[in-house]
Design a protein around this motif. Structure first.
Motif, PDB file in Angstrom:
ATOM      1  N   SER A  37       0.843  -1.200   0.000  1.00 23.72           N
ATOM      2  CA  SER A  37       0.000   0.000   0.000  1.00 23.72           C
ATOM      3  C   SER A  37       0.869   1.238   0.000  1.00 23.72           C
ATOM      4  CB  SER A  37      -0.929   0.004   1.220  1.00 23.72           C
ATOM      5  OG  SER A  37      -0.168  -0.023   2.416  1.00 23.72           O
ATOM      6  N   THR A  38       0.259   2.343  -0.402  1.00 25.07           N
ATOM      7  CA  THR A  38       0.929   3.641  -0.405  1.00 25.07           C
ATOM      8  C   THR A  38      -0.112   4.736  -0.310  1.00 25.07           C
ATOM      9  OG1 THR A  38       2.431   5.092  -1.631  1.00 25.07           O
ATOM     10  CG2 THR A  38       0.923   3.766  -2.921  1.00 25.07           C
ATOM     11  N   ASP A  39       0.274   5.809   0.322  1.00 23.50           N
ATOM     12  CA  ASP A  39      -0.582   6.997   0.353  1.00 23.50           C
ATOM     13  C   ASP A  39      -0.073   8.079  -0.591  1.00 23.50           C
ATOM     14  OD1 ASP A  39       1.700   7.669   1.702  1.00 23.50           O
ATOM     15  OD2 ASP A  39       0.712   8.332   3.544  1.00 23.50           O
ATOM     16  N   ASP A  40       1.001   7.763  -1.322  1.00 24.70           N
ATOM     17  CA  ASP A  40       1.515   8.682  -2.346  1.00 24.70           C
ATOM     18  C   ASP A  40       0.805   8.367  -3.660  1.00 24.70           C
ATOM     19  OD1 ASP A  40       2.888  10.450  -3.886  1.00 24.70           O
ATOM     20  OD2 ASP A  40       4.864   9.498  -3.665  1.00 24.70           O
ATOM     21  N   ALA A  41      -0.470   8.642  -3.695  1.00 24.06           N
ATOM     22  CA  ALA A  41      -1.305   8.322  -4.862  1.00 24.06           C
ATOM     23  C   ALA A  41      -2.310   9.443  -5.068  1.00 24.06           C
ATOM     24  CB  ALA A  41      -2.010   6.985  -4.687  1.00 24.06           C
ATOM     25  N   TYR A  42      -2.616   9.688  -6.351  1.00 27.51           N
ATOM     26  CA  TYR A  42      -3.490  10.797  -6.699  1.00 27.51           C
ATOM     27  C   TYR A  42      -4.386  10.401  -7.877  1.00 27.51           C
ATOM     28  CZ  TYR A  42       0.120  13.124  -3.952  1.00 27.51           C
ATOM     29  OH  TYR A  42       1.002  13.450  -2.954  1.00 27.51           O
ATOM     30  N   VAL A  43      -5.512  11.062  -7.957  1.00 25.50           N
ATOM     31  CA  VAL A  43      -6.415  10.854  -9.083  1.00 25.50           C
ATOM     32  C   VAL A  43      -5.853  11.587 -10.292  1.00 25.50           C
ATOM     33  CG1 VAL A  43      -8.768  11.141  -9.946  1.00 25.50           C
ATOM     34  CG2 VAL A  43      -8.376  10.644  -7.516  1.00 25.50           C
ATOM     35  N   ASP A  44      -5.807  10.889 -11.395  1.00 24.40           N
ATOM     36  CA  ASP A  44      -5.256  11.446 -12.624  1.00 24.40           C
ATOM     37  C   ASP A  44      -6.253  11.201 -13.753  1.00 24.40           C
ATOM     38  OD1 ASP A  44      -3.530  12.687 -14.336  1.00 24.40           O
ATOM     39  OD2 ASP A  44      -1.776  11.502 -13.750  1.00 24.40           O
ATOM     40  N   GLY A  45      -6.000  11.762 -14.897  1.00 21.59           N
ATOM     41  CA  GLY A  45      -6.917  11.578 -16.023  1.00 21.59           C
ATOM     42  C   GLY A  45      -6.446  12.326 -17.255  1.00 21.59           C
ATOM     43  N   THR A  46      -7.139  12.090 -18.347  1.00 27.03           N
ATOM     44  CA  THR A  46      -6.845  12.744 -19.615  1.00 27.03           C
ATOM     45  C   THR A  46      -7.543  14.095 -19.661  1.00 27.03           C
ATOM     46  OG1 THR A  46      -6.661  10.608 -20.717  1.00 27.03           O
ATOM     47  CG2 THR A  46      -6.949  12.536 -22.115  1.00 27.03           C
ATOM     48  N   VAL A  47      -6.776  15.140 -19.810  1.00 29.38           N
ATOM     49  CA  VAL A  47      -7.324  16.500 -19.894  1.00 29.38           C
ATOM     50  C   VAL A  47      -7.191  16.973 -21.330  1.00 29.38           C
ATOM     51  CG1 VAL A  47      -7.161  18.860 -19.051  1.00 29.38           C
ATOM     52  CG2 VAL A  47      -6.693  16.948 -17.502  1.00 29.38           C
ATOM     53  N   ALA A  48      -8.315  17.321 -21.937  1.00 23.34           N
ATOM     54  CA  ALA A  48      -8.322  17.800 -23.321  1.00 23.34           C
ATOM     55  C   ALA A  48      -8.257  19.325 -23.316  1.00 23.34           C
ATOM     56  CB  ALA A  48      -9.577  17.325 -24.046  1.00 23.34           C
ATOM     57  N   LEU A  49      -7.182  19.859 -23.871  1.00 23.63           N
ATOM     58  CA  LEU A  49      -7.042  21.305 -24.001  1.00 23.63           C
ATOM     59  C   LEU A  49      -7.718  21.743 -25.299  1.00 23.63           C
ATOM     60  CD1 LEU A  49      -3.349  21.863 -22.847  1.00 23.63           C
ATOM     61  CD2 LEU A  49      -5.449  22.205 -21.541  1.00 23.63           C
ATOM     62  N   TYR A 205     -14.018  25.576 -39.015  1.00 20.90           N
ATOM     63  CA  TYR A 205     -13.200  25.683 -37.817  1.00 20.90           C
ATOM     64  C   TYR A 205     -13.569  26.890 -36.959  1.00 20.90           C
ATOM     65  CZ  TYR A 205     -10.086  22.113 -39.733  1.00 20.90           C
ATOM     66  OH  TYR A 205      -9.553  20.947 -40.224  1.00 20.90           O
ATOM     67  N   THR A 206     -14.371  27.798 -37.466  1.00 23.33           N
ATOM     68  CA  THR A 206     -14.807  28.925 -36.635  1.00 23.33           C
ATOM     69  C   THR A 206     -15.790  28.474 -35.565  1.00 23.33           C
ATOM     70  OG1 THR A 206     -16.594  29.468 -38.190  1.00 23.33           O
ATOM     71  CG2 THR A 206     -14.459  30.543 -38.529  1.00 23.33           C
ATOM     72  N   ARG A 207     -16.333  27.275 -35.686  1.00 22.71           N
ATOM     73  CA  ARG A 207     -17.211  26.697 -34.662  1.00 22.71           C
ATOM     74  C   ARG A 207     -16.404  25.651 -33.899  1.00 22.71           C
ATOM     75  NH1 ARG A 207     -22.707  27.100 -35.432  1.00 22.71           N
ATOM     76  NH2 ARG A 207     -22.978  24.981 -34.648  1.00 22.71           N
ATOM     77  N   ILE A 208     -16.003  25.999 -32.685  1.00 24.52           N
ATOM     78  CA  ILE A 208     -15.174  25.124 -31.857  1.00 24.52           C
ATOM     79  C   ILE A 208     -16.103  24.295 -30.981  1.00 24.52           C
ATOM     80  CG2 ILE A 208     -13.332  25.040 -30.151  1.00 24.52           C
ATOM     81  CD1 ILE A 208     -12.412  27.765 -31.154  1.00 24.52           C
ATOM     82  N   THR A 209     -16.031  22.977 -31.126  1.00 28.31           N
ATOM     83  CA  THR A 209     -16.914  22.068 -30.395  1.00 28.31           C
ATOM     84  C   THR A 209     -16.105  21.237 -29.409  1.00 28.31           C
ATOM     85  OG1 THR A 209     -16.690  20.403 -32.148  1.00 28.31           O
ATOM     86  CG2 THR A 209     -18.536  21.950 -32.313  1.00 28.31           C
ATOM     87  N   ALA A 210     -16.821  20.578 -28.503  1.00 24.26           N
ATOM     88  CA  ALA A 210     -16.180  19.749 -27.481  1.00 24.26           C
ATOM     89  C   ALA A 210     -15.666  18.457 -28.104  1.00 24.26           C
ATOM     90  CB  ALA A 210     -17.169  19.440 -26.360  1.00 24.26           C
ATOM     91  N   PRO A 211     -14.376  18.141 -27.946  1.00 23.22           N
ATOM     92  CA  PRO A 211     -13.854  16.898 -28.524  1.00 23.22           C
ATOM     93  C   PRO A 211     -14.294  15.660 -27.775  1.00 23.22           C
ATOM     94  CG  PRO A 211     -12.149  18.004 -27.275  1.00 23.22           C
ATOM     95  CD  PRO A 211     -13.335  18.924 -27.273  1.00 23.22           C
ATOM     96  N   MET A 212     -14.770  15.808 -26.543  1.00 24.31           N
ATOM     97  CA  MET A 212     -15.225  14.674 -25.742  1.00 24.31           C
ATOM     98  C   MET A 212     -16.187  15.179 -24.677  1.00 24.31           C
ATOM     99  SD  MET A 212     -11.843  14.029 -23.366  1.00 24.31           S
ATOM    100  CE  MET A 212     -10.812  13.736 -24.790  1.00 24.31           C
ATOM    101  N   SER A 213     -16.885  14.281 -24.061  1.00 25.89           N
ATOM    102  CA  SER A 213     -17.799  14.625 -22.976  1.00 25.89           C
ATOM    103  C   SER A 213     -17.013  14.802 -21.682  1.00 25.89           C
ATOM    104  CB  SER A 213     -18.853  13.538 -22.799  1.00 25.89           C
ATOM    105  OG  SER A 213     -19.604  13.365 -23.976  1.00 25.89           O
ATOM    106  N   GLY A 214     -17.424  15.774 -20.873  1.00 31.07           N
ATOM    107  CA  GLY A 214     -16.732  16.010 -19.616  1.00 31.07           C
ATOM    108  C   GLY A 214     -17.147  17.318 -18.975  1.00 31.07           C
TER     109      GLY A 214
END
Length: 398
Positions: A37-49, A205-214
């Motif tokens: 076990s370890t407490d050196d753990a964090y929630v991570d994820g894919t962030v879409a810029l 391209y003048t209409r910028i849409t969400a690449p994924m749900s989130g």
């Protein structure tokens, strides 16, 4: 007697306490030997810029921070007027290119008609020459008349050669293929069609849409801002693609294998346990990929236990009342009793491979079809590849 009875009672209590402590002690020992076990753990994820592909002025913003969006939702629009003008120009250039092809076909038809005319004139000149030559031999006509017939024949023959060169030149202007079934399949039309497609693409391209749900986070764009290509406007954090990055000590990874079960507890929800499994183990320590890696080739060297990132994937999405957020602190406990799993692979990878070949990517950018821009534009016919044969086709050269 009384002291002997007291000793017996105390001895009995000690035996009962030892007996009562054996079970949790064995359980703790078993858990200690079969888990790391370890407490050196964090929630991570894919962030879409989210960024713009064009340089332009923001005309509208449709979201705010912490709003939930779905894939394809409209986020930002840029001022489209400049790009609409470019589309108009490209359409006009395509129409002009088609008109140029029509003019080239007309020139080819005229050249062929001129060739037929000169061939007829040559035939007449040959008849006149033969007749004048016979009369000249019979001393019926003068030499002057005979010379005029010879000259007329030579002029007619030169005109035919000139007309043939004009037909060849007209065919070369059409690319050498004058068959009408590919009337607009010409480089000049293809170039104009490609320019129109590029202009329409820029307009889309003048209409910028969400690449994924989130969830929208770190929004920095506002109406009136002048944005540049690649400039981050906001970030989208997908709620269903979160995972845990647990940094285990290298001494703890001896028996850690891909696929082993893991229990995760988050500090934000005390007492609740998320179920997961080891997805993969990093090929390097955290220090090896640091911006400034440590320099160990020095005189004053102190050995430090390194930590290796281990990716933990949840078996089920978090419940709605206990959502995870990127950066939260968690504690991870991995069951290492089963060491039959691999060391250098990922459990997610096998879901996207069949017979050793990938069949679908885990993340795929959905590209919508280009919309029809500016309704009411004049129809100038289909683009190359979908054209039909015009009613009047030029005659082939015989």
């Amino acid at each position: 007697m009384r002291s002997s009875f007291s000793r017996r009672v105390i001895l009995a209590l000690v035996i009962i306490a030892i007996a009562a402590g054996i079970v949790p002690a064995l359980r703790y020992y078993r858990d200690f030997m079969s888990h790391v076990s370890t407490d050196d753990a964090y929630v991570d994820g894919t962030v879409a810029l989210v960024s713009s592909r064009l340089s332009g002025t923001v005309s509208a913003v449709y979201v705010e921070d912490n709003w939930q969006v779905k894939e394809g939702d409209l986020l930002v629009t840029l001022d489209p007027r400049t790009f609409q003008v470019r589309v108009d120009q490209a359409r006009a250039q395509l129409a002009r290119a088609r008109q140029t092809v029509d003019e080239l076909y007309a020139q080819l038809a005229a050249a062929r008609a001129g060739l037929e005319l000169t061939e007829s004139q040559l035939n007449q000149a040959v008849l006149d020459y033969n007749r004048e030559a016979s009369l000249y031999k019979a001393n019926v006509v003068s030499k002057e008349t005979y010379d005029q017939a010879v000259t007329a024949y030579r002029v007619a023959k030169a005109n035919v050669a000139l007309a043939q060169h004009q037909v060849t030149q007209a065919q070369a202007a059409l690319g050498g293929d004058s068959e009408d079934h590919a009337r607009y399949d010409r480089p000049i039309v293809q170039q104009a069609a490609a320019a129109l497609e590029a202009a329409r693409l820029d307009l889309s391209y003048t209409r910028i849409t969400a690449p994924m749900s989130g969830i929208v986070t770190h929004k920095t764009v506002h109406v009136g801002h002048r944005v540049q290509p690649g400039e981050p406007l906001m970030a989208i954090v997908p709620t269903r693609r979160l995972y845990i990055t647990a940094n285990f000590k290298e001494t703890q990874l001896t028996d850690v294998r891909v696929g082993q079960a893991a229990d995760i507890t988050a500090d934000i929800y005390p007492g609740y346990v998320y179920k997961g499994h080891v997805d993969s183990i990093s090929m390097g320590t955290g220090a090896a990929f640091a911006l400034l890696p440590p320099e160990n080739a020095t005189g004053n060297w102190v050995k430090v236990v390194q930590r290796v990132p281990v990716k933990i994937v949840l078996n089920q999405p978090p419940p709605p009342d206990k959502p995870l957020r990127i950066g939260l602190s968690v504690e991870v406990s991995v069951d290492i009793s089963d060491t039959r799993g691999p060391l250098l692979t990922s459990t997610l990878q096998k879901h996207f491979f069949r017979n050793g070949k990938p069949f679908t990517p885990p993340e795929r950018l959905q590209i919508p079809p280009l919309p029809e821009i500016l309704p009411g534009w004049p129809d100038i016919g289909p683009l190359p590849g979908g054209q039909s044969t015009p009613p009047s086709a030029p005659m082939k050269q015989s």
